[in-house]
Design an enzyme around this catalytic site. Structure first.
Site, mmCIF file in Angstrom:
data_model
loop_
_atom_site.group_PDB
_atom_site.id
_atom_site.type_symbol
_atom_site.label_atom_id
_atom_site.label_comp_id
_atom_site.label_asym_id
_atom_site.label_seq_id
_atom_site.Cartn_x
_atom_site.Cartn_y
_atom_site.Cartn_z
ATOM 1 C CE LYS A 90 -9.347 117.098 8.058
ATOM 2 N NZ LYS A 90 -9.174 118.321 8.912
ATOM 3 C CG ASP A 106 -11.452 120.351 6.524
ATOM 4 O OD1 ASP A 106 -11.151 120.069 5.254
ATOM 5 O OD2 ASP A 106 -10.364 120.628 7.149
#
Length: 445
Positions: A124, A164
């Site tokens: 991430k 995201d």
């Protein structure tokens, strides 16, 4: 495995990282029995290795706004585990971004990606940059500056970032343009790309579609379906859009959306026009949902409140982590909720999950229900590698298959003696076994 001892050691090493520690605790408590039944995991110190990222890259991002002012943000990439494939996970651009949030998301991503059956590890990244209110030129300059640092540690077979919160097709385009220039190649290094330069059909809707498919299978275990069901959602971005589209198609009715300013209740449900309006509302570069009631005056806006007070059959939190707490869960149960599917990453607090489990409400955790987005990202990687494009129906069918296989795995490992399916336990065990066994095969590295 001594769960509390491991957690205490982690808290000592990483004080204050509450989201990360919460994510680790949930997994460790779920897999404790299966871990202790397999001494090979203990001897290889699988847990101790798994809970720490392979590496964390932090860098300064300097960019210039339209008025010539210099701004400085922090950028991060957490490369958590690549036992089964290249690191894979989104880039979040939001003022709340910090290492605790990115580590929690990266840790969750390990198991989520493993559940998809596709060869992807977990990672991430992101920055505390806020894209809201910025011009396209300012977004471009930030994204280019961000990629000037990130490009050194990513690649189609190394680490494949995606979108995201705050990172959509526009941002991915600016990042990919800079990567392509620096690396002098066209490759599948980023997913969520534009359809005319390597993107996959239905990627924007995929998280919502996938969560709805998973929930459909969850209902099927109870000889039930979406037909005639009232659904409460939070958020109003791509994820909620995808849920609303698919739920409506399957005969359900989505009656709420929400933002930081409050929630909207539309008793008539979201139809095709209203669902399209969600996209224009999000595209207006504004976080608030109250304008919905100006467009559709039959709806009601509740400022400063959350939609979990509305009576519904199915609750699908679709916005951000820990958005549904124990009190919200108790309210939903009191109002007769029958199913809960966590579409956002760790959207429910541990207290909320405990309430649902205690009342035997089927509850789908985010790492299972929310895997459709990364599933289609994996399909985008495959299309890029093969230099082909699948049709919308082909991608949708593959997504449906991925989500069904995840449900089968959760059912296999999560079914308890009384027949109740503990989807949290099932998802965590299924994902853990795949990653842990791969780590054993690869040796101590």
């Amino acid at each position: 495995m001594k769960v509390q001892e491991i957690l205490n050691n982690l808290e000592t090493k990483h004080p204050g990282e509450k989201e990360y520690l919460q994510a680790v605790q949930e997994v460790l408590e779920s897999i404790e029995t299966i871990y202790n039944e397999n001494p090979q995991y203990e001897s290889a110190k699988i847990i101790e290795r798994l809970v720490e990222p392979d590496r964390i890259i932090t860098f300064r991002v300097s960019w210039v706004d339209d008025d010539g002012n210099v701004h400085v943000n922090l950028g991060h990439r957490v490369q958590f585990n690549n036992a089964i494939g290249p690191y894979k996970g989104g880039i979040r651009l939001h003022p709340s971004v910090n290492l605790s949030i990115l580590k929690f998301l990266g840790f969750e991503q390990i198991f989520k990606n493993a559940l998809t059956t596709l060869p992807m590890g977990g990672g991430k990244g992101g920055s505390d940059f806020n894209p809201k209110g910025k011009s396209d030129a300012e977004i471009m300059r930030f994204c280019q500056a961000f990629m000037l640092e990130l490009w050194r540690v990513i690649g189609p077979n190394t680490d494949v970032p995606a979108g995201d919160i705050g990172t959509g097709g526009r941002e991915i385009g600016f990042m990919y343009g800079m990567y392509k220039k620096l690396q002098m190649e066209n490759s599948g290094v980023l997913t969520g790309k534009g359809l005319n330069w390597g993107g996959s059909l239905i990627r924007p809707e995929a998280t919502g579609f996938g969560a709805t498919y998973f929930t459909k299978d969850m209902l099927k275990t109870q000889n039930d379906s979406f037909k005639g069901k009232t659904v409460c959602c939070s958020g109003f971005g791509n994820v909620t859009w995808g849920v609303a589209l698919k739920v409506t198609e399957l005969g359900g009715k989505v009656v709420t959306i929400s933002g930081p300013d409050g929630y909207v209740y539309d008793k008539d449900g979201l139809d095709e026009d209203k669902i399209d309006y969600l996209l224009s509302l999000r595209a207006s570069n504004n976080d608030i949902v109250s304008p919905y009631v100006e467009e559709y005056p039959e709806a009601v806006f509740y400022p400063g409140k959350k939609p979990w007070e509305v009576k519904c059959d199915i609750a699908m939190p679709s916005a951000i982590q820990n958005e549904l707490n124990g009190e919200d869960a108790a309210q939903l149960v009191a109002n007769g909720v029958q199913y809960v599917a966590e579409v956002s990453n760790m959207g429910c607090t541990p207290e909320a999950i405990e309430v649902f489990h205690n009342h035997k409400i089927p509850f789908a955790p985010g790492k299972a229900a929310n895997a459709g987005g990364v599933g289609v990202s994996g399909l985008e990687m495959s299309q890029n590698a093969m230099k082909i494009n699948w049709t919308k129906d082909e991608v949708d069918a593959k997504l449906h298959q991925i989500m069904s296989s995840i449900h089968v795995a959760c059912e296999k490992y999560g079914t308890e003696e009384d027949g109740y399916i503990n989807y949290v336990k099932g998802a965590n065990i299924a994902g853990f076994i795949k990653v842990a066994d791969a780590m054993l095969d690869l040796g101590v590295i």
